[in-house]
Design a protein around this motif. Structure first.
Motif, PDB file in Angstrom:
ATOM      1  N   PHE A   1       0.863  -1.182   0.000  1.00  0.00           N
ATOM      2  CA  PHE A   1       0.000   0.000   0.000  1.00  0.00           C
ATOM      3  C   PHE A   1       0.894   1.224   0.000  1.00  0.00           C
ATOM      4  CE2 PHE A   1      -2.061   3.367   2.535  1.00  0.00           C
ATOM      5  CZ  PHE A   1      -3.166   3.605   1.738  1.00  0.00           C
ATOM      6  N   MET A   2       0.827   2.018  -1.052  1.00  0.00           N
ATOM      7  CA  MET A   2       1.621   3.233  -1.174  1.00  0.00           C
ATOM      8  C   MET A   2       3.114   2.951  -0.924  1.00  0.00           C
ATOM      9  SD  MET A   2      -0.553   5.335  -2.196  1.00  0.00           S
ATOM     10  CE  MET A   2       0.574   6.739  -2.296  1.00  0.00           C
ATOM     11  N   MET A   3       3.641   1.933  -1.618  1.00  0.00           N
ATOM     12  CA  MET A   3       5.043   1.524  -1.540  1.00  0.00           C
ATOM     13  C   MET A   3       5.421   0.918  -0.191  1.00  0.00           C
ATOM     14  SD  MET A   3       6.964   4.605  -3.629  1.00  0.00           S
ATOM     15  CE  MET A   3       6.443   5.844  -2.451  1.00  0.00           C
ATOM     16  N   LEU A   4       4.437   0.652   0.636  1.00  0.00           N
ATOM     17  CA  LEU A   4       4.670   0.028   1.939  1.00  0.00           C
ATOM     18  C   LEU A   4       4.230  -1.427   1.876  1.00  0.00           C
ATOM     19  CD1 LEU A   4       3.204   2.920   4.083  1.00  0.00           C
ATOM     20  CD2 LEU A   4       5.612   2.263   4.045  1.00  0.00           C
TER      21      LEU A   4
ATOM     22  N   VAL B   1     -10.138  17.428  -1.316  1.00  0.00           N
ATOM     23  CA  VAL B   1     -10.004  16.258  -2.187  1.00  0.00           C
ATOM     24  C   VAL B   1      -8.940  16.496  -3.248  1.00  0.00           C
ATOM     25  CG1 VAL B   1     -11.179  14.775  -3.846  1.00  0.00           C
ATOM     26  CG2 VAL B   1     -12.387  15.542  -1.794  1.00  0.00           C
ATOM     27  N   ARG B   2      -8.985  17.683  -3.851  1.00  0.00           N
ATOM     28  CA  ARG B   2      -8.011  18.014  -4.886  1.00  0.00           C
ATOM     29  C   ARG B   2      -6.589  17.974  -4.335  1.00  0.00           C
ATOM     30  NH1 ARG B   2      -9.022  23.689  -7.610  1.00  0.00           N
ATOM     31  NH2 ARG B   2     -11.079  22.695  -7.708  1.00  0.00           N
ATOM     32  N   THR B   3      -6.406  18.550  -3.170  1.00  0.00           N
ATOM     33  CA  THR B   3      -5.074  18.583  -2.561  1.00  0.00           C
ATOM     34  C   THR B   3      -4.598  17.181  -2.186  1.00  0.00           C
ATOM     35  OG1 THR B   3      -5.528  20.783  -1.665  1.00  0.00           O
ATOM     36  CG2 THR B   3      -3.678  19.565  -0.721  1.00  0.00           C
ATOM     37  N   MET B   4      -5.512  16.353  -1.663  1.00  0.00           N
ATOM     38  CA  MET B   4      -5.147  14.988  -1.302  1.00  0.00           C
ATOM     39  C   MET B   4      -4.686  14.189  -2.510  1.00  0.00           C
ATOM     40  SD  MET B   4      -8.005  13.849   1.516  1.00  0.00           S
ATOM     41  CE  MET B   4      -8.101  14.646   3.119  1.00  0.00           C
ATOM     42  N   ILE B   5      -5.371  14.351  -3.624  1.00  0.00           N
ATOM     43  CA  ILE B   5      -4.985  13.648  -4.855  1.00  0.00           C
ATOM     44  C   ILE B   5      -3.592  14.080  -5.299  1.00  0.00           C
ATOM     45  CG2 ILE B   5      -5.509  13.360  -7.305  1.00  0.00           C
ATOM     46  CD1 ILE B   5      -8.474  13.574  -6.582  1.00  0.00           C
ATOM     47  N   ILE B   6      -3.331  15.386  -5.239  1.00  0.00           N
ATOM     48  CA  ILE B   6      -2.011  15.901  -5.627  1.00  0.00           C
ATOM     49  C   ILE B   6      -0.931  15.358  -4.701  1.00  0.00           C
ATOM     50  CG2 ILE B   6      -0.598  17.985  -5.786  1.00  0.00           C
ATOM     51  CD1 ILE B   6      -3.119  19.490  -6.659  1.00  0.00           C
ATOM     52  N   VAL B   7      -1.209  15.326  -3.395  1.00  0.00           N
ATOM     53  CA  VAL B   7      -0.239  14.833  -2.419  1.00  0.00           C
ATOM     54  C   VAL B   7       0.067  13.355  -2.663  1.00  0.00           C
ATOM     55  CG1 VAL B   7       0.115  14.285   0.016  1.00  0.00           C
ATOM     56  CG2 VAL B   7      -0.753  16.527  -0.643  1.00  0.00           C
ATOM     57  N   VAL B   8      -0.967  12.564  -2.941  1.00  0.00           N
ATOM     58  CA  VAL B   8      -0.754  11.135  -3.216  1.00  0.00           C
ATOM     59  C   VAL B   8       0.111  10.949  -4.454  1.00  0.00           C
ATOM     60  CG1 VAL B   8      -1.897   9.005  -3.934  1.00  0.00           C
ATOM     61  CG2 VAL B   8      -2.845  10.354  -2.056  1.00  0.00           C
ATOM     62  N   LEU B   9      -0.137  11.729  -5.495  1.00  0.00           N
ATOM     63  CA  LEU B   9       0.651  11.633  -6.720  1.00  0.00           C
ATOM     64  C   LEU B   9       2.104  12.037  -6.472  1.00  0.00           C
ATOM     65  CD1 LEU B   9      -1.861  13.049  -9.364  1.00  0.00           C
ATOM     66  CD2 LEU B   9      -1.184  10.672  -9.030  1.00  0.00           C
ATOM     67  N   VAL B  10       2.290  13.134  -5.748  1.00  0.00           N
ATOM     68  CA  VAL B  10       3.650  13.581  -5.432  1.00  0.00           C
ATOM     69  C   VAL B  10       4.374  12.541  -4.588  1.00  0.00           C
ATOM     70  CG1 VAL B  10       5.000  15.308  -4.186  1.00  0.00           C
ATOM     71  CG2 VAL B  10       3.104  16.038  -5.633  1.00  0.00           C
ATOM     72  N   TYR B  11       3.668  11.987  -3.607  1.00  0.00           N
ATOM     73  CA  TYR B  11       4.254  10.965  -2.732  1.00  0.00           C
ATOM     74  C   TYR B  11       4.697   9.747  -3.545  1.00  0.00           C
ATOM     75  CZ  TYR B  11       4.641   7.635   1.139  1.00  0.00           C
ATOM     76  OH  TYR B  11       5.104   6.705   2.033  1.00  0.00           O
ATOM     77  N   SER B  12       3.927   9.394  -4.572  1.00  0.00           N
ATOM     78  CA  SER B  12       4.222   8.215  -5.382  1.00  0.00           C
ATOM     79  C   SER B  12       5.439   8.419  -6.280  1.00  0.00           C
ATOM     80  CB  SER B  12       3.007   7.844  -6.234  1.00  0.00           C
ATOM     81  OG  SER B  12       1.891   7.550  -5.417  1.00  0.00           O
ATOM     82  N   PHE B  13       5.592   9.635  -6.836  1.00  0.00           N
ATOM     83  CA  PHE B  13       6.646   9.874  -7.816  1.00  0.00           C
ATOM     84  C   PHE B  13       7.888  10.548  -7.240  1.00  0.00           C
ATOM     85  CE2 PHE B  13       2.798   9.672 -10.490  1.00  0.00           C
ATOM     86  CZ  PHE B  13       3.212   8.700 -11.405  1.00  0.00           C
ATOM     87  N   LEU B  14       7.786  11.127  -6.047  1.00  0.00           N
ATOM     88  CA  LEU B  14       8.916  11.859  -5.477  1.00  0.00           C
ATOM     89  C   LEU B  14      10.155  10.992  -5.257  1.00  0.00           C
ATOM     90  CD1 LEU B  14       9.969  14.549  -4.475  1.00  0.00           C
ATOM     91  CD2 LEU B  14       9.032  14.022  -2.213  1.00  0.00           C
ATOM     92  N   PRO B  15      10.033   9.765  -4.717  1.00  0.00           N
ATOM     93  CA  PRO B  15      11.244   8.949  -4.532  1.00  0.00           C
ATOM     94  C   PRO B  15      12.013   8.720  -5.824  1.00  0.00           C
ATOM     95  CG  PRO B  15       9.437   8.024  -3.274  1.00  0.00           C
ATOM     96  CD  PRO B  15       8.840   9.107  -4.137  1.00  0.00           C
ATOM     97  N   THR B  16      11.300   8.386  -6.895  1.00  0.00           N
ATOM     98  CA  THR B  16      11.957   8.169  -8.185  1.00  0.00           C
ATOM     99  C   THR B  16      12.655   9.425  -8.670  1.00  0.00           C
ATOM    100  OG1 THR B  16      10.307   6.502  -8.800  1.00  0.00           O
ATOM    101  CG2 THR B  16      11.606   7.467 -10.580  1.00  0.00           C
ATOM    102  N   LEU B  17      12.007  10.580  -8.498  1.00  0.00           N
ATOM    103  CA  LEU B  17      12.597  11.848  -8.915  1.00  0.00           C
ATOM    104  C   LEU B  17      13.864  12.153  -8.118  1.00  0.00           C
ATOM    105  CD1 LEU B  17      12.505  14.472 -10.537  1.00  0.00           C
ATOM    106  CD2 LEU B  17      10.986  15.411  -8.780  1.00  0.00           C
ATOM    107  N   LEU B  18      13.793  11.966  -6.794  1.00  0.00           N
ATOM    108  CA  LEU B  18      14.954  12.240  -5.944  1.00  0.00           C
ATOM    109  C   LEU B  18      16.122  11.318  -6.280  1.00  0.00           C
ATOM    110  CD1 LEU B  18      13.209  12.757  -2.473  1.00  0.00           C
ATOM    111  CD2 LEU B  18      14.142  14.516  -3.995  1.00  0.00           C
ATOM    112  N   ILE B  19      15.819  10.037  -6.510  1.00  0.00           N
ATOM    113  CA  ILE B  19      16.865   9.073  -6.850  1.00  0.00           C
ATOM    114  C   ILE B  19      17.518   9.445  -8.176  1.00  0.00           C
ATOM    115  CG2 ILE B  19      17.304   6.681  -7.496  1.00  0.00           C
ATOM    116  CD1 ILE B  19      15.061   5.909  -5.521  1.00  0.00           C
TER     117      ILE B  19
END
Length: 217
Positions: free
Chosen positions: A37-40, A75-93
């Motif tokens: 769930f969410m990379m966990l 709701v809009r902000t939560m969706i954006i946060v979930v998307l950022v959370y999902s792609f941020l590790p790959t971007l940082l790496i």
């Protein structure tokens, strides 16, 4: 728009903690996950993962705090946060690998490699594996590549790791280049118990070795 700064700050801190639990670098820490769930990882071959379950509850708590901290656009902000959370590790790496990383730390793998095993005779198996590795640094990188079984050898028959019988497999990838790695081997399984007779494996896992440095991908 902001209703509670404390709730928003708490939400951000909890999300950072959740991401740190299983940040996918330098090794893939969820390699044995059967459910996530969410990379966990929620469950692996040994059963339920306590830290992954705790992280999942914390993630949900962070989303609740995020909603509490906002007056509108929840709701809009939560969706954006979930998307950022999902792609941020790959971007940082990727940023790290293209700027500071050296050696195998600069190698990226999308996880889409495949292996094909065909029976030749009673104790002979033909194995073919293919995967794409990307060296994101400006310097060439030399390493040994090992294959990791998708399941624990204690519970399942050996498959991908059979390719290591004819190893070590050594490769060099030039700087800032992407290379398709292909390993074709005729495997003698006379003294190898509990192995496959044929089959195909997708999304294979690998180990890169450079001196004392090791990465599991």
């Amino acid at each position: 728009m902001v209703k509670s700064k404390v709730a928003l700050i708490s939400s951000a801190m909890i999300l950072c903690i959740c991401m740190s639990f299983y940040f996918p670098f330098p090794n893939n820490k969820t390699i044995d996950a059967r459910a996530s769930f969410m990379m966990l990882p929620i469950r692996d071959q040994d059963g339920y993962v306590v830290l992954g379950i705790i992280g999942s509850f914390l993630f949900i708590l962070a989303m609740i705090l995020l909603g509490i901290g906002l007056r509108k656009y929840r709701v809009r902000t939560m969706i954006i946060v979930v998307l950022v959370y999902s792609f941020l590790p790959t971007l940082l790496i990727t940023i790290y690998q293209e700027t500071l990383a050296k050696g195998i730390a600069a190698i990226s793998y999308d996880g889409s490699g495949t292996c094909q095993f065909d029976n030749v005779s009673e104790n002979l198996l033909n194995g073919e594996c293919s995967l794409v590795l990307h060296n994101r640094s400006s310097e060439s990188v030399s390493f040994e590549l090992e294959f990791i079984d998708s399941f624990s050898p204690e519970d399942e028959v050996r498959m991908e790791s059979l390719m290591n019988l004819n190893g070590p497999h050594k490769f060099t990838i030039e700087g800032n280049s992407e290379e398709t790695i292909e390993v074709n081997e005729l495997l003698d399984l006379t003294d190898v118990p509990n192995h496959v007779d044929s089959g195909t494996s997708m999304n294979i896992h690998i180990k890169l070795v450079e001196g004392e440095d090791i990465r599991i991908l």
